[in-house]
Design an enzyme around this catalytic site. Structure first.
Site, PDB file in Angstrom:
ATOM      1  N   THR A  44      34.014  -3.018  33.148  1.00  0.00           N
ATOM      2  CA  THR A  44      33.673  -4.369  33.609  1.00  0.00           C
ATOM      3  C   THR A  44      33.781  -5.374  32.468  1.00  0.00           C
ATOM      4  OG1 THR A  44      32.138  -3.387  35.180  1.00  0.00           O
ATOM      5  CG2 THR A  44      31.905  -5.731  34.774  1.00  0.00           C
ATOM      6  N   THR A  45      33.268  -5.004  31.297  1.00  0.00           N
ATOM      7  CA  THR A  45      33.318  -5.892  30.132  1.00  0.00           C
ATOM      8  C   THR A  45      34.752  -6.116  29.685  1.00  0.00           C
ATOM      9  OG1 THR A  45      31.168  -5.014  29.476  1.00  0.00           O
ATOM     10  CG2 THR A  45      32.357  -6.265  27.812  1.00  0.00           C
ATOM     11  N   TYR A 107      31.565  -4.501  46.828  1.00  0.00           N
ATOM     12  CA  TYR A 107      31.760  -5.400  47.960  1.00  0.00           C
ATOM     13  C   TYR A 107      31.739  -4.697  49.314  1.00  0.00           C
ATOM     14  CZ  TYR A 107      33.266  -9.209  50.939  1.00  0.00           C
ATOM     15  OH  TYR A 107      33.303 -10.157  51.937  1.00  0.00           O
ATOM     16  N   TYR A 133      29.190   5.494  37.569  1.00  0.00           N
ATOM     17  CA  TYR A 133      28.662   4.234  37.037  1.00  0.00           C
ATOM     18  C   TYR A 133      27.946   3.502  38.156  1.00  0.00           C
ATOM     19  CZ  TYR A 133      28.861  -0.454  34.811  1.00  0.00           C
ATOM     20  OH  TYR A 133      28.553  -1.686  34.282  1.00  0.00           O
ATOM     21  N   ARG A 138      25.815  -5.828  40.112  1.00  0.00           N
ATOM     22  CA  ARG A 138      27.156  -6.401  40.198  1.00  0.00           C
ATOM     23  C   ARG A 138      27.923  -5.917  41.425  1.00  0.00           C
ATOM     24  NH1 ARG A 138      29.254  -8.650  34.712  1.00  0.00           N
ATOM     25  NH2 ARG A 138      30.990  -9.198  36.028  1.00  0.00           N
ATOM     26  N   LYS A 161      26.518   6.587  34.012  1.00  0.00           N
ATOM     27  CA  LYS A 161      26.050   5.358  33.380  1.00  0.00           C
ATOM     28  C   LYS A 161      25.147   4.679  34.392  1.00  0.00           C
ATOM     29  CE  LYS A 161      27.601   0.855  31.609  1.00  0.00           C
ATOM     30  NZ  LYS A 161      28.766  -0.050  31.426  1.00  0.00           N
ATOM     31  N   ILE A 203      26.235   2.852  27.083  1.00  0.00           N
ATOM     32  CA  ILE A 203      27.530   2.161  27.116  1.00  0.00           C
ATOM     33  C   ILE A 203      27.176   0.681  27.066  1.00  0.00           C
ATOM     34  CG2 ILE A 203      29.624   1.691  28.431  1.00  0.00           C
ATOM     35  CD1 ILE A 203      29.466   4.561  29.482  1.00  0.00           C
TER      36      ILE A 203
END
Length: 291
Positions: A44-45, A107, A133, A138, A161, A203
């Site tokens: 994501t980052t 989503y 994850y 988010r 994660k 992470i």
């Protein structure tokens, strides 16, 4: 392999949004020098949502090449399409990644059974170590510990994660998943406590700007030295907060640009860090000894 302070690496970009390969190489080298324990590429980052599939695979390949086996490389390969997640995971394996990190489908809000079948399908399709994850803040999708427990029985699903910030889940996940399942946090603000409760690593977004300090703090927590971990975490606390003044990775890319490590570049729909927050984040960098 998947433990300690692992950086959720940004993808450096020029002002026009093109990937900056030279800055990416320099960032990888810096993390090797600073003691980062592993690199997560295109999570994501790393703006996975706005890199197309070709770019996504190429950035993974470049990070693997630049790292040159000095650190484990974990490729972000999650998607809200099971077919796409399988394709990206295959690409990561072909590129030489050591493992993959797969976010819960976002989503479309699958059921717990849908989540189980999604991750099972990817694991069965690609024989590479895989980390789940969970970041409901988010994705609008929370993978419950019971579902993680089911998935932990699949041989190449080796950890999670867990980025809810809910510290009560550490003991629950450990009981459901066993001692060999890697419990990692994705919440910088609670990472020290997570490790002291039995997690094995983080992470981290903060590790982008403070790799050595995060490595030392997590190492102390893994040794069970709560007092030293708290001492090392104190100057980072403002960063853990202020790197989320706007949506990640907006603040951390600005911070790295302020430190002279990457150019000014991010992709729409993300925008460059709002000026009204500059002084606050700059002061947090100063407090951490980074400026």
């Amino acid at each position: 392999m998947f433990q300690g302070s692992m950086v959720a690496l940004v993808t450096p970009m020029q002002e026009d949004g093109s990937v900056d390969e030279n800055s990416l190489r320099d960032l990888v080298e810096w993390h090797v020098e600073q003691g980062t324990d592993a690199i997560v590429a295109v999570g994501t980052t790393g703006e996975s949502a706005t890199l197309d599939e070709t770019e996504h695979c190429e950035v993974i390949r470049q990070v693997v090449e630049f790292t040159a086996k000095r650190l484990p490389v974990i490729a972000g390969t999650g998607a809200n399409s099971t077919t796409e997640a399988i394709q990206l995971t295959r690409c990561a394996k072909e590129a030489g990644a050591d493992g993959c990190l797969l976010v819960t489908p976002y989503y479309n809000k699958p059921t717990q059974e849908g989540l189980y079948r999604h991750f099972k399908a990817v694991a069965e399709a690609v024989n590479i170590p895989q980390l789940l994850y969970n970041v409901p803040g988010r994705t609008a999708c929370d993978m419950l510990p019971e579902t993680v427990g089911r998935l932990s029985k699949i041989t190449n699903i080796v950890g999670i994660k867990e980025a809810t910030g809910d510290l009560d889940r550490v003991a629950i996940l450990r009981e459901l998943c066993g001692e060999d399942f890697a419990l990692l946090t994705g919440d910088d603000a609670t990472s020290r406590e997570f490790i002291l409760l039995g997690g094995v690593g983080t992470i981290s977004v903060t590790a982008n700007v403070a790799p050595a300090a995060m490595h030392q703090m997590i190492a102390a927590a893994r040794r069970g030295d709560a007092e030293e971990a708290a001492r090392l975490d104190e100057p980072l606390a403002a960063l853990h907060r202020d790197l989320f003044l706007e949506s990640n990775p907006i603040p951390v890319k600005w911070a790295l640009a302020e430190m002279g490590r990457i150019p000014v570049g991010i992709r729409l729909p993300l925008t460059w860090f709002a000026e009204r927050y500059h002084d606050q984040l700059r002061q947090s960098l100063v407090t951490a000894g980074l400026l």
